[in-house]
Design a protein around this motif. Sequence first.
Motif, short mmCIF file in Angstrom:
data_model
loop_
_atom_site.label_atom_id
_atom_site.label_comp_id
_atom_site.label_asym_id
_atom_site.label_seq_id
_atom_site.Cartn_x
_atom_site.Cartn_y
_atom_site.Cartn_z
N ALA A 141 13.15 1.88 8.43
CA ALA A 141 12.25 2.90 7.91
C ALA A 141 12.99 3.88 7.01
N ILE A 142 14.19 4.27 7.43
CA ILE A 142 14.98 5.19 6.61
C ILE A 142 15.33 4.54 5.28
N ASN A 143 15.71 3.30 5.30
CA ASN A 143 16.05 2.58 4.07
C ASN A 143 14.84 2.44 3.15
N ARG A 199 14.66 3.76 -0.63
CA ARG A 199 14.31 2.86 -1.73
C ARG A 199 13.15 3.41 -2.55
N LEU A 200 12.19 4.05 -1.87
CA LEU A 200 11.01 4.59 -2.56
C LEU A 200 11.29 5.97 -3.14
N ARG A 223 0.84 -1.20 0.00
CA ARG A 223 0.00 0.00 0.00
C ARG A 223 0.87 1.25 0.00
N LEU A 224 1.99 1.19 0.69
CA LEU A 224 2.92 2.31 0.75
C LEU A 224 3.44 2.65 -0.65
N ALA A 225 3.66 1.64 -1.46
CA ALA A 225 4.15 1.85 -2.81
C ALA A 225 3.09 2.42 -3.73
N GLN A 226 1.80 2.22 -3.38
CA GLN A 226 0.71 2.68 -4.24
C GLN A 226 0.36 4.15 -4.01
N ILE A 227 0.72 4.69 -2.84
CA ILE A 227 0.34 6.06 -2.50
C ILE A 227 1.47 7.00 -2.94
N GLU A 253 7.07 12.06 1.51
CA GLU A 253 7.90 11.82 2.69
C GLU A 253 7.17 10.93 3.68
N ILE A 254 7.95 10.32 4.57
CA ILE A 254 7.40 9.58 5.71
C ILE A 254 8.04 10.13 6.98
#
Length: 743
Positions: A670-672, A676-677, A638-642, A646-647
Amino acid sequence: MSEFSDLLFSSLNTDTFYANMLEQATDGVMIIDDQNRIVFFNGAAENLWGCAASSVLGHPVDCLLPLQKYLNRQYDTKQHLSDQVDHLPRTGHEITFTRSNGDDVIAEISLSSALIGINHKRYYMIFIKDVTEVFYCRKIVTIQNDVFKALADHCDIQNIANMLCHKVEQLAPGTLAILLQISISGSISILSAPHVPDDELLGLNHATLSPSDIQSLGVNPLFARQLIWDKHNTSTGSTKFQNCQAIGLYDNHKNVIGIFSIFSYKNEQITDWSQKILLGCSPSCVAIIENEKNIQKRNQFNALDSLTGLLNRTALTTHLRQMLAQATQTPFAILILDIDLLQDVNNVMGYHNGDILLQTIARRIAAFCHNHHLVARLGGDDFVVILPDADRKKASALAHNLNRITHEPIKIQGRDFITSLSIGISFYPSDGNTVEDILAASEIAMRQAKKQARGSFRFFGKGANSSVRERLVIGSALREALQKKQLYLAYQPQICALSGALCGVEALSRWHHPTLGVIPPSTFIPIAEETGQIEAIGLWSLEKSCEQITIWEQNAIYVPIVSVNMSAVHFGSLDLPEQIVCILKKYNLAPHRLTIEITESVMMRQDPETTANLTAIRNIGVGLSMDDFGTGFSSLSRLAQIPLTEIKIDRSFIEDFENNISSLVVAEAAINIGKRLGIKVVTEGVEHKEQEIKLQELGCDILQGYLYSKPLTAQDFPRWLAAFPSRWQHSRAHTPPTNALKH
């Protein structure tokens, strides 16, 4: 004719023809001599007074006619009528007198006089016309008109009944009227007895007629007199009343619905006209009783829940108020029952089948409680049971048994459903002294039961009550907070991990109430979400923060980006992207200078509105940041779809990660993920230099926390920035970008 009459007419040498005419006249005729003595009294007069002529001839006229009442009390019976002839009415005048049987007679009298004989002796002839029936009929018609007009005007039934009784008492002096209503079961209730002493009503109020009494009364309306008189005398023992008259009252189907009666203090028999008055007023009495029954039916209908037939919330509240008004009210318990999984049945099988489930549960509760406990439906899937003289042990046993009766399967469309009840229990007076307080207490306890373990029960606790009261007070005050400018924004700087330069601020809502003081966001934000006020607060925060960075910019302070938190509620509205565009245009702000922070719960929603809003916001050029990353249940897919930019890593992962290897591993992961994204990573809650160094080593992009600054007011922010030359120079070195959103 009498001897006096013969003497008179013979002495006057008058033809007997005229004497016979007067004797046979239909109206009463009296002739009086100059000594006030009656010398002629015809047959009609005998019938009118109920006495023979022989008993009155030669007697003063005052034994029959109280003329002094109609002469302004100037008439003196000791003086001759001739001395006062000028005071007497010459034409028809209404007068009341009493006949021998005690009846009051209303008559019209006319007087004429003549000089007769050689000596010119004066005689007076009085003509008396009986108008009693006309008088009473006219009065009864007036009473009926008054009653039906009052009914048509929807006046209070009690007042109408009292008016009727009062007018009848005026029409029949020396009597007191009582209007009784009789139910189908034969129970008597007093609808009106405005002037009857309470001790005289003991035998009538709440008395019950036997089936044989009702049958006899149905055949003979006058049997009412025996019923009323016997029941009155049996209960009171001694009474000041001497007699009574009564008549039965019936509806259109000949059913007995009441009795109208008048009681007399007089020793003599009540006259025939009293019975005629009762008969004449019976249609008015029937109309009053029928209207009262209709009102009772309407009130009963209004008091019942249309789906279950139980008492509704209004009727329950009224009953509870009556209970609390009693000085000797003993403690009682209120149980609020909520049907678990009813909403699921509604959603899957439709509301019609949900109603079947509701009705079945209602019947079971009512059958179990029978007449021992009051049962009502509050609305929705909530019921109330009132347990009198209760303690925790009794209330627990009742709650257990009520849950047990719902465990038997309920068949709906061929399927067996087993449901349960979540029950909240409160006690009067320990948990509240008003209806609202004790109902609210039970509901709070029910919500706790539903939240903690469905199918269970919970007792109300004082701590829960104070929490609810706090929510109510804050929720109410919050509605005025925006209007009265009690809310304001604080801005917490966000620092570039590599250069130490200012790269943005996060706008945070703050509230200072004039009497409640500082109310933290952790308190008022959830309440704003519960009360539907979060949308207005979010849009206010969005506009206020955009306005502020333009104000700073006009004062040569450049803040690259402002981040604004938006609730999940906003993303259910397709107007959100347009609202953002309008605000950016209003302040001529480039879209990339605004970032919208969302929670993991928003990200995980896959409804069309949320997805469309997130995509539209990114297409505008506004950034999207996922707040508190790692604390929820977000999935990587889901993270990749939005389209995030930033996170934000939650502060909980860096509080002790120098010593906690697990926290360090999660923060590094989380940082990695962000790298990556291809999105920036922000870490909030940075408070120590060691945390800053470690996060720089891990490759975190932006740092935020008290190590740099607490959230600052718009006025304090420039002073903070001026205290850090490198950051100040950096912010001055940047010129505002030229790609602002065009109008």
